[in-house]
Motif scaffolding. Structure first.
Motif, PDB file in Angstrom:
ATOM      1  N   THR A 174       0.142   2.821   0.871  1.00 62.49           N
ATOM      2  CA  THR A 174       0.768   2.144  -0.270  1.00 62.49           C
ATOM      3  C   THR A 174       1.012   3.177  -1.370  1.00 62.49           C
ATOM      4  O   THR A 174       0.261   4.151  -1.508  1.00 62.49           O
ATOM      5  CB  THR A 174      -0.110   1.014  -0.848  1.00 62.49           C
ATOM      6  OG1 THR A 174      -1.332   1.562  -1.347  1.00 62.49           O
ATOM      7  CG2 THR A 174      -0.407  -0.040   0.206  1.00 62.49           C
ATOM      8  N   HIS A 175       2.088   2.948  -2.135  1.00 55.03           N
ATOM      9  CA  HIS A 175       2.441   3.829  -3.246  1.00 55.03           C
ATOM     10  C   HIS A 175       3.338   3.010  -4.160  1.00 55.03           C
ATOM     11  O   HIS A 175       4.346   2.448  -3.702  1.00 55.03           O
ATOM     12  CB  HIS A 175       3.171   5.067  -2.718  1.00 55.03           C
ATOM     13  CG  HIS A 175       3.411   6.132  -3.753  1.00 55.03           C
ATOM     14  ND1 HIS A 175       4.231   5.964  -4.843  1.00 55.03           N
ATOM     15  CD2 HIS A 175       2.922   7.398  -3.855  1.00 55.03           C
ATOM     16  CE1 HIS A 175       4.253   7.066  -5.574  1.00 55.03           C
ATOM     17  NE2 HIS A 175       3.452   7.961  -4.984  1.00 55.03           N
ATOM     18  N   VAL A 224       0.798  -3.380   2.737  1.00 53.30           N
ATOM     19  CA  VAL A 224       0.722  -2.718   4.036  1.00 53.30           C
ATOM     20  C   VAL A 224       0.394  -3.784   5.077  1.00 53.30           C
ATOM     21  O   VAL A 224      -0.412  -4.690   4.828  1.00 53.30           O
ATOM     22  CB  VAL A 224      -0.328  -1.581   4.037  1.00 53.30           C
ATOM     23  CG1 VAL A 224      -1.710  -2.081   3.665  1.00 53.30           C
ATOM     24  CG2 VAL A 224      -0.383  -0.880   5.391  1.00 53.30           C
ATOM     25  N   HIS A 225       0.997  -3.678   6.235  1.00 52.89           N
ATOM     26  CA  HIS A 225       0.841  -4.691   7.281  1.00 52.89           C
ATOM     27  C   HIS A 225       0.472  -3.990   8.590  1.00 52.89           C
ATOM     28  O   HIS A 225       1.155  -3.053   9.008  1.00 52.89           O
ATOM     29  CB  HIS A 225       2.133  -5.489   7.447  1.00 52.89           C
ATOM     30  CG  HIS A 225       2.644  -6.019   6.149  1.00 52.89           C
ATOM     31  ND1 HIS A 225       2.312  -7.269   5.665  1.00 52.89           N
ATOM     32  CD2 HIS A 225       3.426  -5.435   5.196  1.00 52.89           C
ATOM     33  CE1 HIS A 225       2.877  -7.440   4.484  1.00 52.89           C
ATOM     34  NE2 HIS A 225       3.556  -6.345   4.170  1.00 52.89           N
ATOM     35  N   ILE A 226      -0.609  -4.441   9.214  1.00 56.02           N
ATOM     36  CA  ILE A 226      -1.100  -3.822  10.441  1.00 56.02           C
ATOM     37  C   ILE A 226      -0.823  -4.771  11.604  1.00 56.02           C
ATOM     38  O   ILE A 226      -1.252  -5.933  11.592  1.00 56.02           O
ATOM     39  CB  ILE A 226      -2.609  -3.521  10.331  1.00 56.02           C
ATOM     40  CG1 ILE A 226      -2.876  -2.644   9.094  1.00 56.02           C
ATOM     41  CG2 ILE A 226      -3.119  -2.825  11.584  1.00 56.02           C
ATOM     42  CD1 ILE A 226      -4.337  -2.503   8.734  1.00 56.02           C
ATOM     43  N   ILE A 227      -0.110  -4.256  12.592  1.00 54.14           N
ATOM     44  CA  ILE A 227       0.355  -5.102  13.700  1.00 54.14           C
ATOM     45  C   ILE A 227      -0.057  -4.466  15.018  1.00 54.14           C
ATOM     46  O   ILE A 227      -0.010  -3.237  15.162  1.00 54.14           O
ATOM     47  CB  ILE A 227       1.907  -5.229  13.677  1.00 54.14           C
ATOM     48  CG1 ILE A 227       2.407  -5.618  12.281  1.00 54.14           C
ATOM     49  CG2 ILE A 227       2.389  -6.225  14.721  1.00 54.14           C
ATOM     50  CD1 ILE A 227       3.009  -4.474  11.498  1.00 54.14           C
ATOM     51  N   THR A 240       4.756  -1.223   3.966  1.00 53.81           N
ATOM     52  CA  THR A 240       4.508  -0.257   5.042  1.00 53.81           C
ATOM     53  C   THR A 240       4.024  -1.009   6.274  1.00 53.81           C
ATOM     54  O   THR A 240       3.155  -1.878   6.184  1.00 53.81           O
ATOM     55  CB  THR A 240       3.436   0.765   4.610  1.00 53.81           C
ATOM     56  OG1 THR A 240       3.867   1.425   3.419  1.00 53.81           O
ATOM     57  CG2 THR A 240       3.185   1.789   5.703  1.00 53.81           C
ATOM     58  N   LEU A 241       4.587  -0.683   7.426  1.00 58.02           N
ATOM     59  CA  LEU A 241       4.209  -1.320   8.687  1.00 58.02           C
ATOM     60  C   LEU A 241       3.461  -0.303   9.548  1.00 58.02           C
ATOM     61  O   LEU A 241       3.950   0.809   9.770  1.00 58.02           O
ATOM     62  CB  LEU A 241       5.444  -1.822   9.437  1.00 58.02           C
ATOM     63  CG  LEU A 241       6.432  -2.691   8.643  1.00 58.02           C
ATOM     64  CD1 LEU A 241       7.612  -3.071   9.524  1.00 58.02           C
ATOM     65  CD2 LEU A 241       5.740  -3.941   8.090  1.00 58.02           C
ATOM     66  N   VAL A 242       2.276  -0.684  10.012  1.00 53.46           N
ATOM     67  CA  VAL A 242       1.493   0.190  10.885  1.00 53.46           C
ATOM     68  C   VAL A 242       1.289  -0.532  12.209  1.00 53.46           C
ATOM     69  O   VAL A 242       0.687  -1.610  12.254  1.00 53.46           O
ATOM     70  CB  VAL A 242       0.126   0.546  10.261  1.00 53.46           C
ATOM     71  CG1 VAL A 242      -0.648   1.476  11.185  1.00 53.46           C
ATOM     72  CG2 VAL A 242       0.308   1.188   8.891  1.00 53.46           C
ATOM     73  N   VAL A 272       5.913   2.803   9.721  1.00 57.67           N
ATOM     74  CA  VAL A 272       7.296   2.600   9.276  1.00 57.67           C
ATOM     75  C   VAL A 272       7.282   2.266   7.784  1.00 57.67           C
ATOM     76  O   VAL A 272       6.569   1.358   7.351  1.00 57.67           O
ATOM     77  CB  VAL A 272       7.974   1.447  10.057  1.00 57.67           C
ATOM     78  CG1 VAL A 272       9.403   1.232   9.555  1.00 57.67           C
ATOM     79  CG2 VAL A 272       7.972   1.741  11.554  1.00 57.67           C
ATOM     80  N   GLY A 273       8.054   3.012   7.006  1.00 51.51           N
ATOM     81  CA  GLY A 273       8.115   2.744   5.572  1.00 51.51           C
ATOM     82  C   GLY A 273       8.503   3.985   4.788  1.00 51.51           C
ATOM     83  O   GLY A 273       8.422   5.114   5.287  1.00 51.51           O
TER      84      GLY A 273
END
Length: 500
Positions: free
Chosen positions: A133-134, A141-144, A167-169, A233-234
């Motif tokens: 995050t920034h 932020v999303h963790i998938i 942000t997608l992780v 991704v982000g």
């Protein structure tokens, strides 16, 4: 009957420095350890040798044991009254199926605790200079899970993910990288959105590929990637080059094996890690006090007649003082003797016991110790030498030639050790180990005994002194010797080897 208990312990992303203090405390008391493939080698090296080990595999679709059977194993071991540690990569509750493992325990009334672990979804981007995050780029932020069950479509709402603008992780998604990128693009994500694949983060094999959602698969195919790896991704991915810090450390990307006596903490390992190395600490030798210490006890009875007491290892110091206490004596009984130590490590253990050393040789080996002490002798001095059964005989020879009356008393044996969890021979043969650090000739011999290789020419050996180097030379290793017989000099030698 003793009641068993289960601890679900997160081992973190790989770097042992990210293993929690509580995790280490629980692990050290484990009677049974059930571990999977994603647990870092540094953590595995800390598993107590007294614990029974159960390998359940679990990496992508390659499972040594089905999840239902793992659940059953935890239950059965706890019902036997065992302290069971379920050691899991990352965090137990983040796609670690920890909740499933607790269900059977709960139904059967088995007590348990959860020890959270540092998750790769946060730590691996951080080690690559990517803040998940920034405030200038995103606020979420999303963790998938990127893992998809065989034969089934993704149950992911890509449109909802794109709309978060966060942000997608994706964890466990490398096999489906193309599908993930396609799903995001189909859901309306800007093709120029920065994206990255991060390989084996927090370890010496760390690598990143940064591109865009539209070009990431092509770039990964071009540069190559190994699992485990995560997808990020982000917009924050564009900060990787600017904020990247790990690769700037002098030993980044190097995996170093530190051999040492079992049970002895290693400042060498700490200093190497501080410089960015992934360090494997594996004891190659173990010291075992002799059951019969009667010769040493007899020497205590006439301790006042000795002019010198000479220590050649920290272990020798500890056994000496343990036996001294059993004989109902303390440091006051040593008042008439001067003390010699083979090096700073041994001197430090003596200082911790309240003894300041009178003599340390410039070069920390037995021959140099003998030569340094011989200069102090006039002839006829009684010298007490409590040490390993198989000690350096040059030391005794030099002292006797100078007229010293040496009581060479064995107090412990050196036994070679071998890890049941980490196969160093395979690591060496696959070129996974960049350097092996040796602090004594006995650790060289222990390393050779434990690996059993036919050819040691692949081993790059950083040695603390000439006797250690000579032992490594005998096996055909590529040897280097530190300028001084100190830990700091040895660590600097490893840096020089990397930059040669």
């Amino acid at each position: 009957m003793k009641k068993g208990k289960v601890w679900l312990v997160g081992a973190g992303p790989g770097d042992i420095g990210l293993f929690t203090l509580k995790g280490m405390e629980v692990l050290q008391q484990a009677e049974v350890v059930v571990y999977d493939s994603l647990v870092g080698q540094g953590v595995l090296a800390k598993v107590p040798t007294t614990a029974r080990l159960i390998d359940v595999g679990k990496r992508a679709d390659k499972h040594t044991m089905p999840q239902e059977q793992i659940n059953q194993v935890l239950l059965e071991e706890a019902q036997k009254g065992q302290r069971v540690v379920r050691l899991k990569g990352g965090d137990p509750f983040l796609f670690g199926r920890g909740g499933e493992e607790l269900e059977l325990l709960t139904v059967n009334g088995i007590p348990y605790e959860i020890v959270p672990g540092v998750t790769s979804s946060i730590a691996v981007p951080a080690y690559n200079g990517i803040p998940v995050t920034h405030r200038d780029f995103c606020s979420s932020v999303h963790i998938i899970t990127g893992h998809r069950r065989a034969g089934k479509e993704y149950d992911i709402d890509f449109k909802a993910l794109v709309n978060t603008k966060g942000t997608l992780v994706f964890l466990m998604g490398i096999a489906a990288l193309s599908d993930i990128c396609f799903g995001l693009l189909e859901a309306g994500m800007d093709p120029a959105m920065p994206a990255a694949v991060l390989q084996k983060g927090t370890t010496a094999d760390q690598k990143r590929v940064v591109a865009t959602v539209a070009t990431l698969k092509e770039e990964v195919d071009r540069q190559g990637i190994e699992t485990p790896a995560i997808i990020v991704v982000g917009k924050v991915c564009r900060l990787a080059d600017e904020f990247g810090w790990y690769e700037k450390l002098p030993l980044a990307g190097w995996k170093v094996l530190v051999t040492r006596p079992k049970g002895r903490s290693s400042r060498t390992a700490e200093e190497l890690r501080r410089r960015g190395a992934e360090v494997l600490e594996l004891p190659s030798i173990r010291t075992v006090p002799l059951e019969d210490q009667s010769t040493l006890v007899h020497a205590f009875e006439e301790i006042s007649s000795y002019q010198w007491i000479v220590f050649t290892s920290p272990t020798g110091v500890e056994i000496f003082f343990d036996e001294l206490k059993k004989a109902h004596k303390d440091i006051r009984s040593l008042a008439g003797a001067q003390i010699a130590a083979i090096g700073q490590g041994t001197a430090k253990v003596l200082e911790d016991r309240g003894i300041l050393v009178d003599l340390i040789p410039e070069v920390y080996d037995g021959e140099s110790l003998g030569e340094a002490l011989a200069v102090k002798l006039h002839g006829g001095e009684k010298i007490l030498l409590p040490r390993a059964r198989k000690g350096n005989q040059k030391l005794v020879k030099i002292l006797k030639e100078q007229g010293g009356q040496v009581s060479d008393i064995p107090t412990y044996d050196t036994v070679y050790e071998k890890s049941s969890l980490i196969h160093i021979d395979r690591e060496i043969e696959s070129d996974s180990i960049d350097c092996v650090v040796f602090t004594s000739a006995s650790t060289v011999k222990g390393f050779v005994e434990s690996t059993g290789l036919l050819d040691y020419s692949k081993v790059t050996a950083a040695c603390i002194g000439k006797q250690t180097k000579a032992a490594a030379d005998d096996y055909g290793m590529q040897t280097y010797m530190s300028e001084k017989a100190t830990i700091d000099s040895l660590v600097e030698l490893v840096v020089k080897i990397k930059n040669r």
